[in-house]
Design a protein around this motif. Structure first.
Motif, PDB file in Angstrom:
ATOM      1  N   LYS A   1      30.030 -22.567  37.950  1.00  0.00           N
ATOM      2  CA  LYS A   1      29.657 -22.393  36.535  1.00  0.00           C
ATOM      3  C   LYS A   1      28.632 -23.424  36.119  1.00  0.00           C
ATOM      4  CE  LYS A   1      33.856 -20.210  34.724  1.00  0.00           C
ATOM      5  NZ  LYS A   1      35.007 -20.367  33.808  1.00  0.00           N
ATOM      6  N   LYS A   2      28.862 -24.660  36.515  1.00  0.00           N
ATOM      7  CA  LYS A   2      27.927 -25.718  36.139  1.00  0.00           C
ATOM      8  C   LYS A   2      26.557 -25.476  36.758  1.00  0.00           C
ATOM      9  CE  LYS A   2      31.304 -29.407  35.440  1.00  0.00           C
ATOM     10  NZ  LYS A   2      31.780 -30.723  35.893  1.00  0.00           N
ATOM     11  N   GLU A   3      26.529 -24.991  37.985  1.00  0.00           N
ATOM     12  CA  GLU A   3      25.241 -24.719  38.625  1.00  0.00           C
ATOM     13  C   GLU A   3      24.497 -23.609  37.896  1.00  0.00           C
ATOM     14  OE1 GLU A   3      26.128 -23.848  42.635  1.00  0.00           O
ATOM     15  OE2 GLU A   3      26.525 -25.928  43.241  1.00  0.00           O
ATOM     16  N   LEU A   4      25.202 -22.539  37.444  1.00  0.00           N
ATOM     17  CA  LEU A   4      24.548 -21.442  36.720  1.00  0.00           C
ATOM     18  C   LEU A   4      24.065 -21.879  35.355  1.00  0.00           C
ATOM     19  CD1 LEU A   4      26.968 -18.515  37.653  1.00  0.00           C
ATOM     20  CD2 LEU A   4      24.612 -18.808  38.420  1.00  0.00           C
ATOM     21  N   LEU A   5      24.894 -22.684  34.674  1.00  0.00           N
ATOM     22  CA  LEU A   5      24.480 -23.167  33.358  1.00  0.00           C
ATOM     23  C   LEU A   5      23.276 -24.080  33.457  1.00  0.00           C
ATOM     24  CD1 LEU A   5      27.965 -23.828  31.721  1.00  0.00           C
ATOM     25  CD2 LEU A   5      26.330 -22.065  31.073  1.00  0.00           C
ATOM     26  N   SER A   6      23.264 -24.952  34.470  1.00  0.00           N
ATOM     27  CA  SER A   6      22.120 -25.845  34.610  1.00  0.00           C
ATOM     28  C   SER A   6      20.855 -25.090  34.995  1.00  0.00           C
ATOM     29  CB  SER A   6      22.434 -26.915  35.667  1.00  0.00           C
ATOM     30  OG  SER A   6      22.644 -26.296  36.929  1.00  0.00           O
ATOM     31  N   LYS A   7      21.029 -23.900  35.567  1.00  0.00           N
ATOM     32  CA  LYS A   7      19.881 -23.122  35.994  1.00  0.00           C
ATOM     33  C   LYS A   7      19.297 -22.299  34.852  1.00  0.00           C
ATOM     34  CE  LYS A   7      18.481 -19.908  39.653  1.00  0.00           C
ATOM     35  NZ  LYS A   7      18.918 -19.134  40.809  1.00  0.00           N
ATOM     36  N   TYR A   8      20.162 -21.689  34.006  1.00  0.00           N
ATOM     37  CA  TYR A   8      19.684 -20.770  32.963  1.00  0.00           C
ATOM     38  C   TYR A   8      19.793 -21.324  31.548  1.00  0.00           C
ATOM     39  CZ  TYR A   8      19.910 -17.353  36.729  1.00  0.00           C
ATOM     40  OH  TYR A   8      19.737 -16.691  37.918  1.00  0.00           O
ATOM     41  N   ALA A   9      20.487 -22.418  31.306  1.00  0.00           N
ATOM     42  CA  ALA A   9      20.637 -22.984  29.952  1.00  0.00           C
ATOM     43  C   ALA A   9      19.894 -24.302  29.880  1.00  0.00           C
ATOM     44  CB  ALA A   9      22.113 -23.181  29.623  1.00  0.00           C
ATOM     45  N   SER A  10      19.431 -24.622  28.663  1.00  0.00           N
ATOM     46  CA  SER A  10      18.716 -25.873  28.448  1.00  0.00           C
ATOM     47  C   SER A  10      19.716 -27.009  28.247  1.00  0.00           C
ATOM     48  CB  SER A  10      17.786 -25.765  27.235  1.00  0.00           C
ATOM     49  OG  SER A  10      18.551 -25.493  26.078  1.00  0.00           O
ATOM     50  N   GLU A  11      19.174 -28.211  28.252  1.00  0.00           N
ATOM     51  CA  GLU A  11      20.052 -29.372  28.087  1.00  0.00           C
ATOM     52  C   GLU A  11      20.628 -29.427  26.674  1.00  0.00           C
ATOM     53  OE1 GLU A  11      17.859 -32.801  29.110  1.00  0.00           O
ATOM     54  OE2 GLU A  11      17.640 -32.267  31.254  1.00  0.00           O
ATOM     55  N   GLY A  12      19.817 -29.032  25.701  1.00  0.00           N
ATOM     56  CA  GLY A  12      20.318 -29.042  24.309  1.00  0.00           C
ATOM     57  C   GLY A  12      21.470 -28.060  24.124  1.00  0.00           C
ATOM     58  N   LEU A  13      21.348 -26.880  24.713  1.00  0.00           N
ATOM     59  CA  LEU A  13      22.412 -25.886  24.613  1.00  0.00           C
ATOM     60  C   LEU A  13      23.693 -26.372  25.292  1.00  0.00           C
ATOM     61  CD1 LEU A  13      23.239 -23.050  23.694  1.00  0.00           C
ATOM     62  CD2 LEU A  13      22.357 -22.165  25.861  1.00  0.00           C
ATOM     63  N   LEU A  14      23.553 -27.049  26.386  1.00  0.00           N
ATOM     64  CA  LEU A  14      24.729 -27.580  27.080  1.00  0.00           C
ATOM     65  C   LEU A  14      25.415 -28.649  26.252  1.00  0.00           C
ATOM     66  CD1 LEU A  14      23.350 -27.837  30.752  1.00  0.00           C
ATOM     67  CD2 LEU A  14      24.970 -26.173  29.858  1.00  0.00           C
ATOM     68  N   GLU A  15      24.606 -29.501  25.584  1.00  0.00           N
ATOM     69  CA  GLU A  15      25.201 -30.530  24.745  1.00  0.00           C
ATOM     70  C   GLU A  15      25.949 -29.915  23.562  1.00  0.00           C
ATOM     71  OE1 GLU A  15      22.071 -33.102  23.647  1.00  0.00           O
ATOM     72  OE2 GLU A  15      21.837 -33.987  25.668  1.00  0.00           O
ATOM     73  N   GLU A  16      25.373 -28.890  22.947  1.00  0.00           N
ATOM     74  CA  GLU A  16      26.056 -28.219  21.832  1.00  0.00           C
ATOM     75  C   GLU A  16      27.346 -27.562  22.306  1.00  0.00           C
ATOM     76  OE1 GLU A  16      23.316 -25.494  20.183  1.00  0.00           O
ATOM     77  OE2 GLU A  16      21.965 -27.037  19.358  1.00  0.00           O
ATOM     78  N   GLN A  17      27.337 -27.010  23.477  1.00  0.00           N
ATOM     79  CA  GLN A  17      28.542 -26.370  24.011  1.00  0.00           C
ATOM     80  C   GLN A  17      29.644 -27.396  24.246  1.00  0.00           C
ATOM     81  OE1 GLN A  17      27.830 -24.171  27.545  1.00  0.00           O
ATOM     82  NE2 GLN A  17      29.869 -23.251  27.616  1.00  0.00           N
ATOM     83  N   ASP A  18      29.236 -28.563  24.770  1.00  0.00           N
ATOM     84  CA  ASP A  18      30.228 -29.624  25.000  1.00  0.00           C
ATOM     85  C   ASP A  18      30.806 -30.116  23.667  1.00  0.00           C
ATOM     86  OD1 ASP A  18      29.818 -29.420  27.691  1.00  0.00           O
ATOM     87  OD2 ASP A  18      28.306 -31.029  27.783  1.00  0.00           O
ATOM     88  N   GLU A  19      29.976 -30.226  22.642  1.00  0.00           N
ATOM     89  CA  GLU A  19      30.477 -30.674  21.323  1.00  0.00           C
ATOM     90  C   GLU A  19      31.439 -29.656  20.735  1.00  0.00           C
ATOM     91  OE1 GLU A  19      27.102 -31.403  18.939  1.00  0.00           O
ATOM     92  OE2 GLU A  19      26.455 -33.206  20.055  1.00  0.00           O
ATOM     93  N   ALA A  20      31.129 -28.366  20.899  1.00  0.00           N
ATOM     94  CA  ALA A  20      32.018 -27.325  20.379  1.00  0.00           C
ATOM     95  C   ALA A  20      33.367 -27.346  21.099  1.00  0.00           C
ATOM     96  CB  ALA A  20      31.363 -25.962  20.524  1.00  0.00           C
ATOM     97  N   LYS A  21      33.347 -27.599  22.401  1.00  0.00           N
ATOM     98  CA  LYS A  21      34.601 -27.663  23.153  1.00  0.00           C
ATOM     99  C   LYS A  21      35.451 -28.844  22.713  1.00  0.00           C
ATOM    100  CE  LYS A  21      33.218 -25.330  27.412  1.00  0.00           C
ATOM    101  NZ  LYS A  21      33.017 -25.469  28.862  1.00  0.00           N
ATOM    102  N   GLU A  22      34.791 -29.989  22.415  1.00  0.00           N
ATOM    103  CA  GLU A  22      35.545 -31.139  21.953  1.00  0.00           C
ATOM    104  C   GLU A  22      36.139 -30.869  20.544  1.00  0.00           C
ATOM    105  OE1 GLU A  22      32.962 -34.456  22.057  1.00  0.00           O
ATOM    106  OE2 GLU A  22      32.891 -34.569  24.264  1.00  0.00           O
ATOM    107  N   MET A  23      35.423 -30.185  19.675  1.00  0.00           N
ATOM    108  CA  MET A  23      35.950 -29.896  18.333  1.00  0.00           C
ATOM    109  C   MET A  23      37.129 -28.910  18.440  1.00  0.00           C
ATOM    110  SD  MET A  23      32.381 -29.583  16.208  1.00  0.00           S
ATOM    111  CE  MET A  23      33.236 -29.035  14.701  1.00  0.00           C
ATOM    112  N   LEU A  24      37.048 -27.950  19.341  1.00  0.00           N
ATOM    113  CA  LEU A  24      38.117 -26.975  19.464  1.00  0.00           C
ATOM    114  C   LEU A  24      39.224 -27.445  20.438  1.00  0.00           C
ATOM    115  CD1 LEU A  24      35.933 -23.744  19.758  1.00  0.00           C
ATOM    116  CD2 LEU A  24      37.269 -24.486  17.787  1.00  0.00           C
TER     117      LEU A  24
END
Length: 296
Positions: free
Chosen positions: A269-292
């Motif tokens: 999963k991490k390899e696919l996300l790093s390939k098709y998602a930007s760094e900003g999108l990954l950071e927002e996803q991590d923040e959303a996971k921490e809030m939830l």
């Protein structure tokens, strides 16, 4: 009167000696050249005379106290007589006589080796040394053999001496292996013979206990007993192996199959996300996971 008688006797003695000398034949001298002789007997006589002269001079040269100069002169005279003897031997052959040179003795050095060395002083080949003349300065070196230089062997000469013995194919031909293996082979044969004898005893005992018509069952009993013996030996062998083995203890908890599958899935999963998602999108996803409060 006595004095006159002595004078008369002395004169008579001289007179008689003179008459005897007149009766004798004139002393013959050896011809200077062998080719001047025409008689075979005369040639042989002169050869014998030369041999006698050589013998006398060879005996005289054995004395090392004669001095260097006298020894060298004697050695020269002996060599001259030897050459002259060769001329007379050649003349004897020409006159129809025997060939003495073919059966003549050879000259040897201090060690008994036949010599025929050229002389460095220019006296010609075949000059030989006799008796004490061999020990003169500058002469002894002629008879000393030079030290042999060891030649280094090349690859061909090294491999030329390699045969089956080099590779050990003939090790059993020296009898050593036979002495070592003989007792061991005898012991193995005795063990095998005892095992066979025990099996035969079991078979005989089984045949005795079986009635007529029950041969098949007896063979079955015998087979079962043999299986029990083999099984017992196998168990003893496994027991010995377990005793010799050391137990390995793991001090770190190992993941099971489900945990390994989850870790592999997370990695993909991490390899696919790093390939098709930007760094900003990954950071927002991590923040959303921490809030939830999501930890997947």
């Amino acid at each position: 009167m006595a004095r006159n008688e002595e004078k008369a006797q002395s004169m008579l003695n001289r007179y008689l000696a003179f008459k005897n000398e007149e009766k004798k034949k004139p002393k013959e001298r050896r011809p200077y050249l062998a080719s001047e002789c025409r008689d075979l007997a005369e040639a042989d006589k002169w050869r014998q005379q030369i041999i006698r002269e050589i013998g006398r001079k060879v005996m005289e040269i054995q004395n090392p106290g004669l001095g260097e100069h006298r020894l060298r002169d004697l050695n020269d005279e002996i060599n001259k007589l030897i050459r002259e003897k060769g001329h007379w031997e050649h003349r004897i052959v020409e006159l129809g006589g025997p060939n003495y040179a073919r059966s003549g003795a050879k000259m040897t050095d201090l060690e008994g080796n036949i010599i025929d060395v050229p002389n460095p002083s220019g006296r010609g080949p075949g000059y030989r040394y006799f008796g004490a003349a061999k020990q003169l300065p500058g002469v002894r070196e002629l008879f000393e053999k030079p030290a042999e230089i060891k030649k280094k062997r090349n690859r061909y000469e090294i491999y030329k001496r390699i045969d089956a013995s080099y590779y050990g194919f003939r090790d059993d031909e020296d009898g050593i292996l036979e002495k070592v293996e003989g007792p061991a082979e005898k012991e193995i044969r005795e063990i095998a013979l005892r095992e066979w004898q025990r099996a035969e005893d079991i078979k005989n005992e089984a045949r005795k206990t079986v009635k007529s018509g029950e041969v098949a069952s007896a063979s079955g009993v015998l087979f079962e007993e043999e299986e029990d013996i083999v099984e017992e030996e196998r168990r003893e062998k496994e027991k010995k192996e377990k005793e010799t083995q050391t137990e390995f203890v793991v001090h770190v908890p190992l993941p099971d199959e489900k945990e390994i599958e989850r870790m592999v899935l997370e990695k993909k999963k991490k390899e696919l996300l790093s390939k098709y998602a930007s760094e900003g999108l990954l950071e927002e996803q991590d923040e959303a996971k921490e809030m939830l409060n999501v930890h997947r």
